[in-house]
Design a protein around this motif. Structure first.
Motif, mmCIF file in Angstrom:
data_model
loop_
_atom_site.group_PDB
_atom_site.id
_atom_site.type_symbol
_atom_site.label_atom_id
_atom_site.label_comp_id
_atom_site.label_asym_id
_atom_site.label_seq_id
_atom_site.Cartn_x
_atom_site.Cartn_y
_atom_site.Cartn_z
ATOM 1 N N VAL A 10 4.148 -3.873 3.616
ATOM 2 C CA VAL A 10 5.073 -4.523 3.502
ATOM 3 C C VAL A 10 5.135 -5.453 2.635
ATOM 4 O O VAL A 10 5.410 -4.994 1.223
ATOM 5 C CB VAL A 10 6.009 -5.124 4.381
ATOM 6 N N SER A 11 4.384 -6.667 2.868
ATOM 7 C CA SER A 11 3.792 -7.636 2.216
ATOM 8 C C SER A 11 3.296 -7.143 1.133
ATOM 9 O O SER A 11 3.915 -7.693 0.086
ATOM 10 C CB SER A 11 3.615 -9.065 2.647
ATOM 11 N N VAL A 12 2.607 -6.829 1.167
ATOM 12 C CA VAL A 12 1.615 -6.594 -0.161
ATOM 13 C C VAL A 12 2.350 -5.875 -1.058
ATOM 14 O O VAL A 12 2.490 -6.162 -2.521
ATOM 15 C CB VAL A 12 0.428 -5.999 0.272
ATOM 16 N N SER A 13 3.235 -4.712 -0.652
ATOM 17 C CA SER A 13 3.805 -3.621 -1.735
ATOM 18 C C SER A 13 5.025 -4.500 -2.508
ATOM 19 O O SER A 13 4.962 -4.548 -3.778
ATOM 20 C CB SER A 13 4.417 -2.619 -0.622
ATOM 21 N N ASP A 14 5.844 -4.576 -1.674
ATOM 22 C CA ASP A 14 7.140 -6.195 -2.393
ATOM 23 C C ASP A 14 6.071 -6.718 -4.149
ATOM 24 O O ASP A 14 6.672 -7.602 -4.675
ATOM 25 C CB ASP A 14 7.297 -7.188 -1.155
ATOM 26 N N VAL A 15 5.541 -7.601 -2.900
ATOM 27 C CA VAL A 15 4.005 -8.999 -4.541
ATOM 28 C C VAL A 15 3.761 -8.038 -5.528
ATOM 29 O O VAL A 15 4.087 -8.376 -6.688
ATOM 30 C CB VAL A 15 3.570 -9.682 -3.494
ATOM 31 N N ILE A 16 3.281 -6.841 -4.961
ATOM 32 C CA ILE A 16 2.632 -6.134 -6.123
ATOM 33 C C ILE A 16 3.526 -5.372 -7.307
ATOM 34 O O ILE A 16 3.648 -5.742 -8.359
ATOM 35 C CB ILE A 16 1.823 -4.962 -5.498
ATOM 36 N N SER A 17 4.792 -5.293 -6.091
ATOM 37 C CA SER A 17 5.891 -4.883 -7.184
ATOM 38 C C SER A 17 6.678 -5.547 -8.013
ATOM 39 O O SER A 17 7.201 -5.220 -9.491
ATOM 40 C CB SER A 17 6.672 -4.334 -6.155
ATOM 41 N N ASN A 18 6.356 -6.840 -7.824
ATOM 42 C CA ASN A 18 7.446 -7.727 -8.912
ATOM 43 C C ASN A 18 6.460 -8.620 -9.868
ATOM 44 O O ASN A 18 6.349 -9.321 -10.545
ATOM 45 C CB ASN A 18 7.612 -9.025 -7.980
ATOM 46 N N PHE A 19 4.860 -7.743 -9.444
ATOM 47 C CA PHE A 19 4.264 -8.246 -11.040
ATOM 48 C C PHE A 19 4.372 -7.563 -11.967
ATOM 49 O O PHE A 19 3.901 -6.691 -11.972
ATOM 50 C CB PHE A 19 2.686 -8.477 -10.790
ATOM 51 N N SER A 82 -6.159 1.610 -14.849
ATOM 52 C CA SER A 82 -5.137 2.762 -13.993
ATOM 53 C C SER A 82 -3.658 2.176 -14.208
ATOM 54 O O SER A 82 -3.627 0.810 -13.787
ATOM 55 C CB SER A 82 -5.333 3.311 -12.668
ATOM 56 N N LYS A 83 -2.700 2.164 -13.780
ATOM 57 C CA LYS A 83 -0.825 2.093 -13.398
ATOM 58 C C LYS A 83 -0.980 1.564 -12.359
ATOM 59 O O LYS A 83 -1.570 2.318 -10.789
ATOM 60 C CB LYS A 83 -0.249 3.139 -13.317
ATOM 61 N N THR A 84 -0.094 0.150 -12.260
ATOM 62 C CA THR A 84 -0.076 -0.023 -10.774
ATOM 63 C C THR A 84 0.557 0.546 -9.413
ATOM 64 O O THR A 84 0.110 0.850 -9.166
ATOM 65 C CB THR A 84 0.512 -1.607 -11.123
ATOM 66 N N GLU A 85 1.599 1.131 -10.697
ATOM 67 C CA GLU A 85 2.283 2.594 -9.127
ATOM 68 C C GLU A 85 1.433 2.813 -8.738
ATOM 69 O O GLU A 85 1.533 3.220 -7.170
ATOM 70 C CB GLU A 85 3.754 2.279 -9.800
ATOM 71 N N GLU A 86 0.637 3.498 -9.399
ATOM 72 C CA GLU A 86 -0.142 5.318 -8.779
ATOM 73 C C GLU A 86 -1.494 4.160 -7.777
ATOM 74 O O GLU A 86 -1.599 4.900 -7.010
ATOM 75 C CB GLU A 86 -1.000 5.407 -10.077
ATOM 76 N N LEU A 87 -1.290 3.030 -7.995
ATOM 77 C CA LEU A 87 -2.672 1.965 -7.349
ATOM 78 C C LEU A 87 -2.268 2.295 -5.753
ATOM 79 O O LEU A 87 -2.878 1.820 -5.144
ATOM 80 C CB LEU A 87 -3.741 1.655 -7.946
ATOM 81 N N LEU A 88 -0.802 1.279 -6.110
ATOM 82 C CA LEU A 88 -0.124 1.370 -4.600
ATOM 83 C C LEU A 88 0.511 2.559 -3.996
ATOM 84 O O LEU A 88 0.078 1.828 -2.471
ATOM 85 C CB LEU A 88 1.613 0.467 -5.135
ATOM 86 N N PHE A 90 -1.329 4.623 -3.261
ATOM 87 C CA PHE A 90 -2.708 5.518 -3.197
ATOM 88 C C PHE A 90 -2.486 4.611 -2.160
ATOM 89 O O PHE A 90 -3.001 5.064 -1.070
ATOM 90 C CB PHE A 90 -3.572 5.087 -4.420
ATOM 91 N N TRP A 91 -3.435 3.268 -2.013
ATOM 92 C CA TRP A 91 -3.036 2.548 -1.409
ATOM 93 C C TRP A 91 -2.482 2.966 -0.378
ATOM 94 O O TRP A 91 -3.030 2.454 1.462
ATOM 95 C CB TRP A 91 -3.431 0.764 -1.575
ATOM 96 N N LEU A 92 -0.912 1.656 -0.564
ATOM 97 C CA LEU A 92 -0.019 2.849 1.092
ATOM 98 C C LEU A 92 -0.009 4.188 1.810
ATOM 99 O O LEU A 92 -0.491 3.894 2.699
ATOM 100 C CB LEU A 92 1.488 2.255 0.623
ATOM 101 N N SER A 93 -0.495 4.815 0.976
ATOM 102 C CA SER A 93 -1.036 6.056 1.700
ATOM 103 C C SER A 93 -1.879 6.004 3.076
ATOM 104 O O SER A 93 -2.794 6.734 3.761
ATOM 105 C CB SER A 93 -0.892 7.487 0.617
ATOM 106 N N ILE A 94 -3.195 5.859 1.892
ATOM 107 C CA ILE A 94 -4.297 5.499 3.226
ATOM 108 C C ILE A 94 -3.924 4.817 4.276
ATOM 109 O O ILE A 94 -4.762 5.261 5.229
ATOM 110 C CB ILE A 94 -5.680 5.131 2.007
#
Length: 144
Positions: A10-19, A82-88, A90-94
């Motif tokens: 949750v934290s990583v996703s929230d922070v990255i989404s704001n960049f 790569s697009k940040t959204e795609e990477l995020l 993928f990372w969340l899924s794994i």
């Protein structure tokens, strides 16, 4: 353990989404990873650790860790472009899959022995905890 991982997701996703894409792609120097490449490295770490966490369930013990080439993987996967959204995503899924694997562990399986390249022996509990610390470490780099 899985609660710590859930909070991190949750934290990583929230922070990255704001960049912005520019902020995620910015490199302080040619030899340093961008935030996007750090996220890519965390994807590679997730892929490798998901394999480890599952293979140890059925392979001969002590399970032997195979190292992976971090820099070569980041470059080969071209995370920088790569697009940040795609990477995020993928990372969340794994990591959601890793959470499910962690949740299934018992006292017995958490004690499964692992052999590192330098002949040090650890157990699955240590490997899982170390994986979560690894994410925390790189999350601090992304935030800064």
């Amino acid at each position: 353990m899985e609660n710590n991982l859930e909070e991190l997701l949750v934290s990583v996703s929230d922070v990255i989404s704001n960049f912005s894409e520019d902020e995620m792609s910015f490199k302080k120097s040619p030899k340093k990873w961008s935030k996007k490449e750090i996220l890519g490295h965390l994807i590679d770490s997730g892929i490798n650790n998901l394999q480890r966490f599952t293979e140890i369930q059925f392979l001969e013990k002590p399970y032997r860790i195979r190292n992976y080439e971090q820099n070569a993987l980041v470059k080969a996967n071209d995370y920088q472009h790569s697009k940040t959204e795609e990477l995020l995503i993928f990372w969340l899924s794994i990591n959601k899959r890793i959470q499910k694997v962690i949740k299934k562990q018992t006292k017995e399986t958490l004690n499964f022995k692992i052999q590192l390249d330098n002949e040090t022996k650890i157990d699955l509990r240590f490997l899982i905890e170390d994986y979560i610390k690894h994410i925390e470490h790189h999350f601090q780099q992304i935030k800064n």
